[in-house]
Design an enzyme around this catalytic site. Structure first.
Site, short mmCIF file in Angstrom:
data_model
loop_
_atom_site.label_atom_id
_atom_site.label_comp_id
_atom_site.label_asym_id
_atom_site.label_seq_id
_atom_site.Cartn_x
_atom_site.Cartn_y
_atom_site.Cartn_z
N HIS A 174 -9.04 112.46 88.83
CA HIS A 174 -8.46 111.23 88.36
C HIS A 174 -8.71 110.86 87.15
O HIS A 174 -9.65 111.12 86.47
CB HIS A 174 -8.76 110.26 89.53
CG HIS A 174 -10.44 109.91 89.61
ND1 HIS A 174 -11.11 110.96 90.32
CD2 HIS A 174 -11.12 109.09 89.18
CE1 HIS A 174 -12.11 110.61 90.39
NE2 HIS A 174 -12.32 109.45 89.58
N ASP A 207 -7.24 100.72 91.07
CA ASP A 207 -8.39 101.10 91.53
C ASP A 207 -9.13 99.78 92.32
O ASP A 207 -8.59 98.63 92.28
CB ASP A 207 -9.41 101.00 90.32
CG ASP A 207 -10.73 101.71 90.62
OD1 ASP A 207 -11.03 102.85 90.17
OD2 ASP A 207 -11.60 101.22 91.39
N HIS A 256 -8.60 107.54 84.83
CA HIS A 256 -8.68 106.04 84.85
C HIS A 256 -7.94 105.69 83.66
O HIS A 256 -8.26 105.87 82.60
CB HIS A 256 -10.17 105.76 84.53
CG HIS A 256 -11.25 106.07 85.71
ND1 HIS A 256 -11.73 105.11 86.75
CD2 HIS A 256 -11.86 107.05 85.96
CE1 HIS A 256 -12.54 105.65 87.56
NE2 HIS A 256 -12.50 106.98 87.07
#
Ligand code: 5GP
Ligand code: ZN
Length: 113
Positions: A99, A29, A101
């Site tokens: 997505h 990220d 995390h």
């Protein structure tokens, strides 16, 4: 298609890749919220988890298996980690390509903010 994560998957936009196979792509990220903050995305464009179809079940399973593997690789599996998948506005979803995390490396709070 004008999707940031599709472009990252296609390597038209650079990212710090940590894993790739035929179906899944994972990268760091850009604004990490924990010592480990990796995004696991399907190569197929799916805008929100609400759009996932029955036929995507295996693909979604692969996202979780990838997160497991990366948690083990980073040495945080035993300590613990958090998997987050935001959906739509109030969750804080900003990129409309699903997505997962993977967050780890510090104690996580509950309830989440
Ligand atoms: P969301 O809020 O949609 O669940 O999460 C989107 C995430 O993508 C955020 O954590 C944000 O920091 C990350 N992000 C946004 N743009 C980029 C980018 O260009 N590159 C990378 N590596 N991460 C990004
Ligand atoms: Zn996309």
């Amino acid at each position: 298609m004008n999707c940031l994560f599709c472009r990252i998957v296609e390597k038209k936009i650079p990212s710090k890749k940590v894993y790739e196979d035929e179906h899944v792509f994972a990268f760091e990220d850009i604004h990490p919220q924990a010592p480990v903050h990796i995004l696991v995305v399907p190569k197929k464009h799916i805008s929100t988890i609400l759009e996932a179809k029955e036929e995507d079940n295996e693909l979604i399973g692969r996202m979780f298996q990838t997160a497991n593997k990366l948690a083990k690789d980073r040495g945080v599996a035993e300590r613990g980690f958090r998997l987050v998948l935001n959906c739509n506005r109030e969750s804080g979803q900003t990129i409309y390509h699903i997505h997962l995390h993977l967050l780890a490396g510090r104690a996580m709070h509950w309830p989440p903010g």
